[in-house]
Design an enzyme around this catalytic site. Structure first.
Site, PDB file in Angstrom:
ATOM      1  N   SER A   1     -10.121  -1.272  -0.834  1.00  0.00           N
ATOM      2  CA  SER A   1      -9.929   0.160  -0.594  1.00  0.00           C
ATOM      3  C   SER A   1      -8.993   0.540  -1.556  1.00  0.00           C
ATOM      4  O   SER A   1      -8.303  -0.045  -2.158  1.00  0.00           O
ATOM      5  CB  SER A   1      -9.261   0.462   0.641  1.00  0.00           C
ATOM      6  OG  SER A   1      -8.913   1.777   0.887  1.00  0.00           O
TER       7      SER A   1
ATOM      8  N   TYR B   1      -2.779  -0.422   7.510  1.00  0.00           N
ATOM      9  CA  TYR B   1      -4.407  -0.613   6.922  1.00  0.00           C
ATOM     10  C   TYR B   1      -4.181  -0.942   5.848  1.00  0.00           C
ATOM     11  O   TYR B   1      -4.889  -1.685   4.998  1.00  0.00           O
ATOM     12  CB  TYR B   1      -5.005   0.614   7.355  1.00  0.00           C
ATOM     13  CG  TYR B   1      -6.437   0.768   6.545  1.00  0.00           C
ATOM     14  CD1 TYR B   1      -7.525   0.186   7.128  1.00  0.00           C
ATOM     15  CD2 TYR B   1      -6.898   1.501   5.463  1.00  0.00           C
ATOM     16  CE1 TYR B   1      -8.744   0.296   6.584  1.00  0.00           C
ATOM     17  CE2 TYR B   1      -7.799   1.707   5.052  1.00  0.00           C
ATOM     18  CZ  TYR B   1      -8.911   1.119   5.510  1.00  0.00           C
ATOM     19  OH  TYR B   1     -10.184   1.114   5.059  1.00  0.00           O
TER      20      TYR B   1
END
Length: 294
Positions: free
Chosen positions: A189, A202
């Site tokens: 990401s 995360y």
């Protein structure tokens, strides 16, 4: 999605302000407004993955569904995972794969458990005989705008086990069944490089995925197996209304001013799985809408 190559990428898909919306985790595609585009009407295959056998985690919706659809239209059979509460979503992915003339195997699997990961690989081998492409895509996030004090040990453990442990176990168990020329593709990401404070746990896992990808790629290169990752920016998937407190301006921070649609991510996964990327390994393909990354 239009096929007009001249269309402005900033206005090609819906832009903020998006309608405010909220769903319980894990989120579902049906209630989303606007509905995500997985490439149902736009993706055209060209035989780049003919007769390949692919395993995709989190393939019931979002990026995973778009990748499953694209792989099938490129000629691959697909086994994908979903959570028990995502049966309806999984049926739609199955339909899309089968409409492309390929075999679809939907497996309810919680990859937080090692035994489940082992059983998943055994199922894939029983169905296909081998695994040409492993896509570690399933992930969990939950926004905590109140900071690290609000991240419970339970949440931290769930994020780590879903995003890292599952990837580790599946790669380990799949490896004996991946032939020369096969590949592993992980989903990292933009958060790996530009972490949002409210997604601290995360983002930590996404940074670890970059390191895992680059290290495993060097380990497996002598065996003729490539390992790469895709780093999406903001993408309009069910995870967003299910885990973020504000969807209205989601994606506005990207230079293109909007979130990506899942269909815009799928071509990167196709490329990395194909022989066109035969000299590409240990790479992170950034699909961020213009956000500069290392």
């Amino acid at each position: 999605m239009t096929d007009d190559p001249r269309q402005n990428p900033a206005t090609r898909h819906p832009q903020p302000d998006l309608p405010a919306q909220d769903q319980p985790h894990p989120g579902w595609t049906g209630p989303m407004d606007p509905p995500p585009d997985h490439g149902e009407e736009s993706y055209r295959g060209s035989g780049r993955l003919t007769d390949r056998k692919a395993v995709i985690t989190g393939g019931d919706s979002g990026i995973g569904r778009a990748v499953a659809l694209a792989y099938a239209r490129e000629g691959a059979d697909v086994l994908f995972t979903h959570l028990r509460e995502e049966e309806d979503e999984a049926r739609e992915t199955t339909r899309l794969v089968e409409e492309a003339g390929r075999k679809a195997v939907a497996v309810s699997c919680d990859i937080r458990e090692e035994a489940n990961c082992r059983a998943l690989i055994e199922r894939a081998v029983a169905e296909f005989g081998r695994i040409d492409v492993l896509v570690n895509n399933a992930a969990y996030q939950m926004s905590q705008p109140d900071g690290i004090e609000a991240i419970s040990t339970e949440q931290f453990d769930r994020v780590m086990r879903t995003n890292l442990y599952g990837m580790f176990w599946l790669s380990k168990f799949a490896l004996p069944h991946i032939p020369e020329g096969g590949s592993v593709i992980n989903t990292t990401s933009v958060q790996a490089y530009k972490p949002s404070p409210h997604l601290l746990d995360y983002a930590t896992t996404k940074g670890a995925i970059v390191t895992f990808t680059q290290g495993l790629a060097q380990m497996l290169a002598p065996r003729g197996i490539r390992v790469n990752a895709v780093a999406p920016g903001p993408v309009w998937t069910p995870l967003i209304p299910a885990t973020l407190p504000d969807t209205v301006e989601f994606g506005k921070q990207s230079p293109l001013g909007r979130p990506a649609q899942p269909a815009e991510l799928a071509p990167a996964y196709v490329y990395l799985a194909s022989q066109e990327a035969s000299y590409v390994t240990a790479e992170i393909v950034n699909v961020t809408g213009g956000t500069p990354l290392p």
